[in-house]
Scaffold this motif. Structure first.
Motif, PDB file in Angstrom:
ATOM      1  N   ARG A 114      -3.502 -30.478  59.017  1.00  0.00           N
ATOM      2  CA  ARG A 114      -3.775 -30.775  60.435  1.00  0.00           C
ATOM      3  C   ARG A 114      -2.502 -30.923  61.253  1.00  0.00           C
ATOM      4  NH1 ARG A 114      -8.867 -34.953  60.266  1.00  0.00           N
ATOM      5  NH2 ARG A 114     -10.446 -33.350  59.883  1.00  0.00           N
ATOM      6  N   ASN A 115      -1.419 -31.302  60.605  1.00  0.00           N
ATOM      7  CA  ASN A 115      -0.169 -31.521  61.328  1.00  0.00           C
ATOM      8  C   ASN A 115       0.791 -30.342  61.250  1.00  0.00           C
ATOM      9  OD1 ASN A 115      -0.359 -34.272  62.454  1.00  0.00           O
ATOM     10  ND2 ASN A 115      -0.769 -34.769  60.326  1.00  0.00           N
ATOM     11  N   GLY A 116       0.350 -29.249  60.665  1.00  0.00           N
ATOM     12  CA  GLY A 116       1.184 -28.054  60.616  1.00  0.00           C
ATOM     13  C   GLY A 116       2.447 -28.211  59.785  1.00  0.00           C
ATOM     14  N   ASN A 117       2.368 -29.007  58.726  1.00  0.00           N
ATOM     15  CA  ASN A 117       3.528 -29.190  57.855  1.00  0.00           C
ATOM     16  C   ASN A 117       3.936 -27.864  57.215  1.00  0.00           C
ATOM     17  OD1 ASN A 117       2.731 -31.892  58.353  1.00  0.00           O
ATOM     18  ND2 ASN A 117       3.645 -32.547  56.435  1.00  0.00           N
ATOM     19  N   VAL A 118       5.159 -27.837  56.714  1.00  0.00           N
ATOM     20  CA  VAL A 118       5.672 -26.673  56.007  1.00  0.00           C
ATOM     21  C   VAL A 118       6.156 -27.099  54.628  1.00  0.00           C
ATOM     22  CG1 VAL A 118       6.365 -25.472  58.115  1.00  0.00           C
ATOM     23  CG2 VAL A 118       7.999 -26.933  56.942  1.00  0.00           C
ATOM     24  N   ILE A 119       6.152 -26.151  53.718  1.00  0.00           N
ATOM     25  CA  ILE A 119       6.762 -26.361  52.405  1.00  0.00           C
ATOM     26  C   ILE A 119       7.727 -25.209  52.198  1.00  0.00           C
ATOM     27  CG2 ILE A 119       6.399 -26.403  49.915  1.00  0.00           C
ATOM     28  CD1 ILE A 119       3.857 -27.917  50.339  1.00  0.00           C
TER      29      ILE A 119
ATOM     30  N   LYS B 207       7.757 -22.528  54.847  1.00  0.00           N
ATOM     31  CA  LYS B 207       6.548 -21.734  55.067  1.00  0.00           C
ATOM     32  C   LYS B 207       5.405 -22.668  55.467  1.00  0.00           C
ATOM     33  CE  LYS B 207       8.119 -18.604  51.529  1.00  0.00           C
ATOM     34  NZ  LYS B 207       8.055 -18.362  50.115  1.00  0.00           N
ATOM     35  N   PRO B 208       4.582 -22.239  56.432  1.00  0.00           N
ATOM     36  CA  PRO B 208       3.464 -23.088  56.853  1.00  0.00           C
ATOM     37  C   PRO B 208       2.498 -23.360  55.699  1.00  0.00           C
ATOM     38  CG  PRO B 208       3.698 -21.193  58.310  1.00  0.00           C
ATOM     39  CD  PRO B 208       4.629 -20.986  57.168  1.00  0.00           C
ATOM     40  N   ILE B 209       1.984 -24.570  55.689  1.00  0.00           N
ATOM     41  CA  ILE B 209       0.992 -24.956  54.689  1.00  0.00           C
ATOM     42  C   ILE B 209      -0.304 -24.214  54.996  1.00  0.00           C
ATOM     43  CG2 ILE B 209      -0.489 -26.899  54.020  1.00  0.00           C
ATOM     44  CD1 ILE B 209       1.931 -28.649  54.076  1.00  0.00           C
ATOM     45  N   THR B 210      -1.013 -23.852  53.948  1.00  0.00           N
ATOM     46  CA  THR B 210      -2.311 -23.197  54.093  1.00  0.00           C
ATOM     47  C   THR B 210      -3.210 -24.061  54.976  1.00  0.00           C
ATOM     48  OG1 THR B 210      -2.021 -22.394  51.842  1.00  0.00           O
ATOM     49  CG2 THR B 210      -4.213 -22.182  52.787  1.00  0.00           C
ATOM     50  N   SER B 211      -3.952 -23.421  55.869  1.00  0.00           N
ATOM     51  CA  SER B 211      -4.829 -24.171  56.774  1.00  0.00           C
ATOM     52  C   SER B 211      -5.918 -24.905  55.993  1.00  0.00           C
ATOM     53  CB  SER B 211      -5.432 -23.246  57.823  1.00  0.00           C
ATOM     54  OG  SER B 211      -6.210 -22.258  57.204  1.00  0.00           O
ATOM     55  N   LEU B 212      -6.595 -25.799  56.662  1.00  0.00           N
ATOM     56  CA  LEU B 212      -7.487 -26.752  56.003  1.00  0.00           C
ATOM     57  C   LEU B 212      -8.635 -26.103  55.227  1.00  0.00           C
ATOM     58  CD1 LEU B 212      -8.041 -29.688  55.398  1.00  0.00           C
ATOM     59  CD2 LEU B 212      -9.294 -29.848  57.552  1.00  0.00           C
ATOM     60  N   PHE B 213      -9.319 -25.140  55.791  1.00  0.00           N
ATOM     61  CA  PHE B 213     -10.466 -24.572  55.087  1.00  0.00           C
ATOM     62  C   PHE B 213     -10.067 -23.891  53.779  1.00  0.00           C
ATOM     63  CE2 PHE B 213     -13.580 -21.195  54.219  1.00  0.00           C
ATOM     64  CZ  PHE B 213     -14.688 -22.002  53.959  1.00  0.00           C
TER      65      PHE B 213
END
Length: 144
Positions: A113-118, A121-127
Motif C-alpha cells: 500500500r505504501n509503494g515500498n521497494v526492494i 524495484k517496486p514491491i508486487t502490488s497487493l492482489f
C-alpha cells in the motif's frame, strides 16, 4: 517475485530429477519440502544483505524495533527451513512457518500500500502479493 520463481522452479527441477530416476525425489512431497526450504533460506538471506534496509521499511511503524523484527524473522526462516529437512521436525517446522507467514502478512500489506521497494524495484502490488502468499502458505501446509 524471486522467492515464488525459486519455489516453483526448484520444485519442477526436483520432480524432473525424480522422473529421471533419482528415487529420493520420486514423491512430490519431498520435492516440495526441499523447494520450500530453499525458498525460505533465500528469503532469509535478504534479512542481512543489501535488502535489509528495504525489509526494515516494510515493518509497519506501529511495531517497535523493526530492525530486531527483521533479524528475528530471518532467524526463524532459517530454523524453519532446516526443520523442514529433518523428518522428525518437519511438521513442527511447517506449522511454525505457516504461523510466520500469517504474522508477517500485515507487513506485506503495509509495503504494498505504501509503494515500498526492494533493491530498487517496486514491491508486487497487493492482489498478486496476496495470491503468492496464499501459494506459499499452501506449500508450507502441504509439506507438514
Amino acid at each position: 517475485m524471486a522467492p515464488f520463481i525459486l519455489l516453483i522452479g526448484s520444485f519442477l527441477i526436483f520432480r524432473l530429477i525424480g522422473f529421471l530416476g533419482l528415487s529420493y525425489f520420486d514423491g512430490w512431497e519431498t520435492s516440495l519440502r526441499i523447494a520450500v526450504a530453499l525458498m525460505f533460506l533465500f528469503t532469509a538471506s535478504a534479512h542481512w544483505g543489501k535488502r535489509r534496509p528495504d525489509l526494515i521499511k516494510m515493518v509497519p511503524p506501529a511495531l517497535p524495533r523493526p530492525d530486531l523484527i527483521v533479524t528475528i524473522t530471518g532467524i526463524v526462516e532459517i530454523i524453519g527451513a532446516i526443520g523442514l529437512l529433518i523428518p522428525a521436525t518437519a511438521s513442527l517446522a511447517s506449522a511454525g512457518l505457516a504461523f510466520l507467514l500469517i504474522v508477517m502478512f500485515p507487513a506485506n500489506i503495509y509495503a504494498a500500500r505504501n509503494g515500498n521497494v526492494i533493491d530498487g524495484k517496486p514491491i508486487t502490488s497487493l492482489f498478486p502479493r496476496t495470491i503468492i502468499q496464499i501459494i506459499f502458505f499452501t506449500a508450507v501446509i502441504l509439506v507438514s
